[in-house]
Write a protein that holds these residues in place. Structure first.
Motif, short mmCIF file in Angstrom:
data_model
loop_
_atom_site.label_atom_id
_atom_site.label_comp_id
_atom_site.label_asym_id
_atom_site.label_seq_id
_atom_site.Cartn_x
_atom_site.Cartn_y
_atom_site.Cartn_z
N LEU A 124 -42.77 4.96 14.87
CA LEU A 124 -43.59 4.66 13.71
C LEU A 124 -45.04 5.05 13.96
O LEU A 124 -45.73 5.54 13.05
CB LEU A 124 -43.50 3.17 13.37
CG LEU A 124 -42.15 2.68 12.84
CD1 LEU A 124 -42.17 1.17 12.65
CD2 LEU A 124 -41.80 3.36 11.52
N SER A 125 -45.51 4.84 15.19
CA SER A 125 -46.87 5.22 15.52
C SER A 125 -47.05 6.74 15.49
O SER A 125 -48.03 7.26 14.95
CB SER A 125 -47.24 4.68 16.90
OG SER A 125 -48.59 4.97 17.22
N ALA A 127 -45.42 8.73 13.71
CA ALA A 127 -45.33 9.13 12.30
C ALA A 127 -46.56 8.68 11.51
O ALA A 127 -46.71 9.04 10.35
CB ALA A 127 -44.07 8.54 11.67
N MET A 129 -47.48 5.42 10.75
CA MET A 129 -47.23 4.31 9.85
C MET A 129 -48.30 3.23 10.01
O MET A 129 -48.86 3.06 11.10
CB MET A 129 -45.84 3.72 10.12
CG MET A 129 -44.68 4.64 9.78
SD MET A 129 -44.53 4.97 8.00
CE MET A 129 -45.19 6.65 7.91
N PRO A 130 -48.60 2.47 8.94
CA PRO A 130 -49.63 1.43 9.01
C PRO A 130 -49.34 0.38 10.10
O PRO A 130 -48.20 0.15 10.47
CB PRO A 130 -49.59 0.80 7.61
CG PRO A 130 -49.09 1.90 6.73
CD PRO A 130 -48.09 2.65 7.57
N THR A 132 -50.09 0.56 13.16
CA THR A 132 -49.85 1.17 14.47
C THR A 132 -51.07 1.99 14.87
O THR A 132 -51.90 2.35 14.03
CB THR A 132 -48.61 2.08 14.46
OG1 THR A 132 -48.86 3.22 13.61
CG2 THR A 132 -47.37 1.33 13.96
N PHE A 135 -51.45 5.31 13.00
CA PHE A 135 -52.05 5.25 11.67
C PHE A 135 -53.57 5.26 11.78
O PHE A 135 -54.25 5.98 11.04
CB PHE A 135 -51.58 4.00 10.93
CG PHE A 135 -52.27 3.80 9.60
CD1 PHE A 135 -51.87 4.52 8.50
CD2 PHE A 135 -53.32 2.90 9.47
CE1 PHE A 135 -52.50 4.35 7.27
CE2 PHE A 135 -53.95 2.72 8.26
CZ PHE A 135 -53.54 3.45 7.16
N VAL A 162 -46.12 13.36 6.94
CA VAL A 162 -44.95 13.11 6.09
C VAL A 162 -43.74 13.91 6.57
O VAL A 162 -42.62 13.40 6.68
CB VAL A 162 -45.27 13.44 4.62
CG1 VAL A 162 -44.01 13.37 3.76
CG2 VAL A 162 -46.33 12.48 4.08
N CYS A 165 -42.05 12.72 9.78
CA CYS A 165 -41.17 11.55 9.63
C CYS A 165 -39.70 11.96 9.62
O CYS A 165 -38.83 11.19 10.03
CB CYS A 165 -41.52 10.80 8.36
SG CYS A 165 -43.09 9.92 8.42
N TYR A 168 -38.48 12.05 13.23
CA TYR A 168 -38.41 10.72 13.82
C TYR A 168 -37.33 9.87 13.17
O TYR A 168 -36.71 9.02 13.83
CB TYR A 168 -39.77 10.04 13.71
CG TYR A 168 -40.89 10.84 14.35
CD1 TYR A 168 -40.69 11.47 15.58
CD2 TYR A 168 -42.12 10.98 13.73
CE1 TYR A 168 -41.69 12.21 16.17
CE2 TYR A 168 -43.13 11.72 14.32
CZ TYR A 168 -42.91 12.33 15.54
OH TYR A 168 -43.91 13.07 16.11
#
Length: 230
Positions: A124-125, A127, A129-130, A132, A135, A162, A165, A168
């Motif tokens: 997630l990091s 990618a 993502m909030p 993390t 982000f 985007v 993602c 991942y």
């Protein structure tokens, strides 16, 4: 002396911005079909190298102050995620004689649920993502690109995230939705576990309070961190 002055007078920031876009684009597109986990991490490093070039290009603009305080943020975001992933992957694939691939993590949730959760956080990091570190780093460089007037470069960074993602998500699918050939639990050595969870903690902390860390870095490096406002 005249030669040095002529070199310093050249506006290098368009070339640096172009190199940043090329690094992000090439790394993202190459990662779409890559199945080897070590190569995915190397491509992630290429993408983050593109992020690092954005504040460099901004600093090279005429009459612009350097924003090199962002370097530690972007580097830390990648190193925390990559370091944690390397530790987890080495534990998951230590019994394999071949290169560790995405399919090596099949059924990881059932074999080592907590390690799978940490891997999910690192992905997630990467990618962006909030909440993390990834982000915070991506938002920072996008705002820096916008502050430099390179809105197209901020768009490239956003689109790159985007598209990344997609790569991942394939790893997450293998860990949580596919069964492994062997359901034996993955044993995580103590030192490896410490590395994984220290990286996980750093990823969360940097994602939750990036403004304070940026403030500390601003004082440390003696520059204004005016590109990220919370």
């Amino acid at each position: 002396m005249a030669a040095l002055e002529s070199i310093s007078a050249v506006n290098w920031h368009p070339a640096v911005f172009a190199a940043a876009a090329a690094a992000m684009g090439a790394g993202t597109l190459a990662a779409l079909r890559e199945q080897r986990l070590h190569m995915l991490l190397l491509l992630g490093a290429l993408i983050h190298a593109g992020y690092l070039l954005i504040p460099v290009g901004h600093a090279l603009q005429p009459a612009k102050a350097g924003h090199f305080g962002e370097w530690p943020i972007v580097l830390a975001a990648y190193l925390l995620a990559a370091g944690g992933m390397v530790a987890a992957i080495s534990a998951a694939g230590r019994d394999e004689r071949t290169v560790v691939t995405v399919k090596s993590l099949a059924g990881m949730y059932h074999r080592a649920p907590w390690t799978a959760a940490a891997l999910l956080l690192f992905l997630l990091s990467l990618a962006g993502m909030p909440l993390t570190a990834g982000f915070a780093a991506r938002w920072l460089v996008m705002m820096d690109a916008a502050a430099a007037g390179a809105y197209w470069l901020a768009a490239v960074a956003a689109v790159s995230g985007v598209i990344a993602c997609r790569s991942y998500f394939g790893i997450v699918t293998e860990m949580y939705m596919h069964a492994a050939d062997e359901e034996a639990p993955v044993r995580i050595p103590l030192f490896t576990g410490l590395v994984i969870w220290l990286c996980a903690a750093g990823t969360v902390v940097l994602g939750i309070i990036p403004h304070r860390i940026i403030g500390w870095l601003s004082v440390l490096f003696g520059s204004r961190a005016d590109t990220l406002i919370f």
